[in-house]
Design an enzyme around this catalytic site. Structure first.
Site, PDB file in Angstrom:
ATOM      1  N   GLY A 149       0.803  -1.220   0.000  1.00  8.72           N
ATOM      2  CA  GLY A 149       0.000   0.000   0.000  1.00  8.72           C
ATOM      3  C   GLY A 149       0.833   1.266   0.000  1.00  8.72           C
ATOM      4  O   GLY A 149       0.342   2.342   0.318  1.00  8.72           O
ATOM      5  N   GLU A 152      -5.936  -8.609 -11.762  1.00 13.41           N
ATOM      6  CA  GLU A 152      -6.165  -7.481 -10.845  1.00 13.41           C
ATOM      7  C   GLU A 152      -7.416  -6.684 -11.245  1.00 13.41           C
ATOM      8  O   GLU A 152      -8.217  -6.302 -10.395  1.00 13.41           O
ATOM      9  CB  GLU A 152      -4.926  -6.576 -10.781  1.00 13.41           C
ATOM     10  CG  GLU A 152      -5.079  -5.471  -9.739  1.00 13.41           C
ATOM     11  CD  GLU A 152      -3.775  -5.064  -9.067  1.00 13.41           C
ATOM     12  OE1 GLU A 152      -2.749  -5.737  -9.241  1.00 13.41           O
ATOM     13  OE2 GLU A 152      -3.801  -4.039  -8.355  1.00 13.41           O
ATOM     14  N   ASP A 172       2.499  -1.732 -13.804  1.00 16.51           N
ATOM     15  CA  ASP A 172       3.069  -2.372 -12.615  1.00 16.51           C
ATOM     16  C   ASP A 172       3.479  -3.809 -12.882  1.00 16.51           C
ATOM     17  O   ASP A 172       4.558  -4.256 -12.501  1.00 16.51           O
ATOM     18  CB  ASP A 172       2.058  -2.347 -11.467  1.00 16.51           C
ATOM     19  CG  ASP A 172       1.686  -0.936 -11.073  1.00 16.51           C
ATOM     20  OD1 ASP A 172       2.391  -0.005 -11.500  1.00 16.51           O
ATOM     21  OD2 ASP A 172       0.692  -0.769 -10.344  1.00 16.51           O
ATOM     22  N   TYR A 203      -9.113   8.215  -8.473  1.00 16.45           N
ATOM     23  CA  TYR A 203      -8.473   7.564  -9.627  1.00 16.45           C
ATOM     24  C   TYR A 203      -9.496   7.404 -10.743  1.00 16.45           C
ATOM     25  O   TYR A 203      -9.229   7.737 -11.909  1.00 16.45           O
ATOM     26  CB  TYR A 203      -7.913   6.198  -9.200  1.00 16.45           C
ATOM     27  CG  TYR A 203      -7.287   5.385 -10.318  1.00 16.45           C
ATOM     28  CD1 TYR A 203      -5.928   5.511 -10.613  1.00 16.45           C
ATOM     29  CD2 TYR A 203      -8.038   4.480 -11.068  1.00 16.45           C
ATOM     30  CE1 TYR A 203      -5.339   4.754 -11.625  1.00 16.45           C
ATOM     31  CE2 TYR A 203      -7.461   3.727 -12.081  1.00 16.45           C
ATOM     32  CZ  TYR A 203      -6.121   3.866 -12.357  1.00 16.45           C
ATOM     33  OH  TYR A 203      -5.558   3.110 -13.357  1.00 16.45           O
TER      34      TYR A 203
HETATM   35  P1  ADP Z   1       0.440  -1.675  -3.620  1.00 18.65           P
HETATM   36  O1  ADP Z   1       0.359  -2.566  -4.814  1.00 18.65           O
HETATM   37  O2  ADP Z   1       0.729  -0.258  -3.952  1.00 18.65           O
HETATM   38  O3  ADP Z   1       1.374  -2.180  -2.571  1.00 18.65           O
HETATM   39  P2  ADP Z   1      -2.293  -2.474  -3.389  1.00 18.65           P
HETATM   40  O4  ADP Z   1      -3.413  -1.989  -2.550  1.00 18.65           O
HETATM   41  O5  ADP Z   1      -2.466  -2.476  -4.858  1.00 18.65           O
HETATM   42  O6  ADP Z   1      -1.007  -1.657  -2.943  1.00 18.65           O
HETATM   43  O7  ADP Z   1      -1.952  -3.966  -2.988  1.00 18.65           O
HETATM   44  C1  ADP Z   1      -1.759  -4.301  -1.621  1.00 18.65           C
HETATM   45  C2  ADP Z   1      -2.477  -5.589  -1.342  1.00 18.65           C
HETATM   46  O8  ADP Z   1      -1.772  -6.689  -1.965  1.00 18.65           O
HETATM   47  C3  ADP Z   1      -2.509  -5.945   0.120  1.00 18.65           C
HETATM   48  O9  ADP Z   1      -3.600  -5.335   0.766  1.00 18.65           O
HETATM   49  C4  ADP Z   1      -2.669  -7.458   0.071  1.00 18.65           C
HETATM   50  O10 ADP Z   1      -3.998  -7.833  -0.179  1.00 18.65           O
HETATM   51  C5  ADP Z   1      -1.831  -7.828  -1.145  1.00 18.65           C
HETATM   52  N1  ADP Z   1      -0.469  -8.172  -0.736  1.00 18.65           N
HETATM   53  C6  ADP Z   1       0.656  -7.501  -1.006  1.00 18.65           C
HETATM   54  N2  ADP Z   1       1.742  -8.122  -0.477  1.00 18.65           N
HETATM   55  C7  ADP Z   1       1.277  -9.211   0.162  1.00 18.65           C
HETATM   56  C8  ADP Z   1       1.880 -10.261   0.914  1.00 18.65           C
HETATM   57  N3  ADP Z   1       3.183 -10.299   1.122  1.00 18.65           N
HETATM   58  N4  ADP Z   1       1.075 -11.222   1.408  1.00 18.65           N
HETATM   59  C9  ADP Z   1      -0.239 -11.193   1.198  1.00 18.65           C
HETATM   60  N5  ADP Z   1      -0.864 -10.246   0.515  1.00 18.65           N
HETATM   61  C10 ADP Z   1      -0.135  -9.251  -0.004  1.00 18.65           C
HETATM   62 MG    MG Z   2      -1.060  -2.375  -6.363  1.00 18.76          MG
END
Ligand code: ADP
Ligand code: MG
Length: 385
Positions: free
Chosen positions: A124, A162, A174, A226
């Site tokens: 995030g 996604e 991404d 967005y």
């Molecule tokens: P960003 O891609 O900018 O980090 P997003 O909101 O698009 O933010 O994605 C974050 C989400 O991806 C988390 O809330 C979770 O659901 C998932 N995620 C990311 N890394 C992990 C991880 N290591 N284990 C489980 N889920 C993950």
């Molecule tokens: Mg993301």
């Protein structure tokens, strides 16, 4: 074997009772320049971070998908492949399940998997932990099931996972960054035809550093905003009679803006057209070996995101203003906006001064202490062993 890799292997064996067939990694990314251009058929220029999601994976033949993350509370999630359907899973498991769903939808014979993963990508923070998670799963399954898909095709399937399965509207940047970046390079990507070029971006060799400043804030309205920007860009393209704003040449910008009545659309169009131009300028400068000269272009990009696209926030502006006041060569917010991270290009000798200045400015403003780290352009997704 790296520590993260050994850990992931060991934990997989504990969870699933056998060693994994393999271990893969896929990185998060930062976008050097080209913000919000990816849904306008435009140019982007991300590079991969050393931070990555590492996944241990084995095949299954019984139509079952088992998922576990070291970074999330809870046990192993068990899903039936036949029951996978878009929109039904609000948990993190939607990302890897979505990838399996997208592969199967495209006709690829994936019959199940056991997956355990662990990540060093902050979630995030605008560093694309979600894409890293998708891409590591896609690459692992592509290798194990010998699907023969190319990197850009994996990125496309992950984007579909996604967009459709998770339900998050993102462009193609991404996933392509995580799948295709190379160490010591930034990736110039034309999001219209997905053509790409690796642009040498070896900061250390030039005595430079690129800092990522994670403000650790995420303003709640980011999702809706967005969508509004996206719709506004589409409206601009329609009013100008082009397929996408990418089709407005920088040289024709003033003429195009004069044809638009709506002040808000004018601002959105101006950002996209000038931002595409900034990506091209950065590519030229890097090719010419003039890395320091990209600094002002990054800073211009921030001003455009702040004033025209209006997606910055006080924390991001404070990073940029402070960095520039303390001698950074350039700085900008990166990612979707309303929080997340900024990047700062600085002389290696000034890293401590700039970092300290940002930390002090955040303390003085009573903002959450930011997380500052150095971003070294790193490898894209790969098989570890
Ligand atoms: P960003 O891609 O900018 O980090 P997003 O909101 O698009 O933010 O994605 C974050 C989400 O991806 C988390 O809330 C979770 O659901 C998932 N995620 C990311 N890394 C992990 C991880 N290591 N284990 C489980 N889920 C993950
Ligand atoms: Mg993301």
């Amino acid at each position: 074997m790296g520590a993260q890799q050994a850990q992931v292997r060991g934990r997989f064996a504990e969870l699933y009772g056998a060693a994994p067939e393999g271990v893969w990694a896929a990185p998060g990314r930062v976008n050097l320049i080209g913000e919000h251009t990816d849904y306008n058929d435009g140019f982007v220029m991300p590079f991969a971070l050393p931070h990555q999601v590492t996944a241990a994976v084995s095949r299954r033949t019984d139509g079952v998908l088992r998922l576990h993350s070291a970074d999330v509370e809870g046990g192993v999630a068990e899903l039936s492949l036949d029951a996978l359907a878009p929109g039904g899973d609000p948990q993190w498991t939607a990302y890897p399940a979505g990838v399996v769903w997208a592969l199967r939808e495209a006709g690829h014979p994936v019959t199940g998997a056991d997956i355990h993963l662990s990540s060093t990508v902050p979630t995030g923070a605008g560093l694309s932990s979600s894409a890293a998670l998708e891409v590591v799963v896609a690459l692992a399954l592509n290798d194990l099931y010998e699907l023969g898909l190319q990197r850009w095709q994996l990125a496309r399937l992950c984007q579909r996972a996604e967009n459709v399965y998770v339900g998050a509207p993102t462009g193609i940047m991404d996933q392509t960054a995580s799948a295709c970046c190379e160490s010591g390079h930034a990736l110039f990507l034309d999001t219209r035809d997905l053509s790409q070029r690796q642009i040498p971006f070896d900061l250390a060799a030039e005595g430079l550093r690129l800092l990522v400043v994670d403000t650790q804030v995420k303003h709640a309205h980011s999702g809706g905003e967005y969508g509004k920007r996206r719709a506004g860009c589409e409206k601009g393209a329609a009013l100008l009679g082009v397929d996408a704003l990418r089709d407005i040449a920088h040289a024709d910008l003033d003429e195009a803006l004069a044809r638009l009545g709506d002040e808000e659309v004018v601002r959105l169009v101006r950002h996209i057209v000038t931002e595409n131009h900034r990506v091209e300028r950065v590519v030229s400068l890097l090719h010419a070996g003039d890395t320091r000269a990209i600094g002002p272009v990054l800073s211009e990009g921030h001003a455009s995101l702040r004033d025209d696209f209006r997606i910055s926030c006080p924390e991001l502006d404070l990073v940029v203003d402070t960095a520039l006041a303390f001698g950074a060569l350039g700085a900008r917010m990166t990612g979707g906006g309303f929080g997340g991270s900024a990047i700062v290009l600085t002389e290696a000798t000034e890293v401590d001064t700039v970092t300290k200045a940002i930390e002090e400015a955040f303390a003085a403003a009573a903002f959450t202490t930011p997380r500052v780290f150095e971003a070294v352009p790193s490898a894209g997704a790969h098989h570890l062993n």
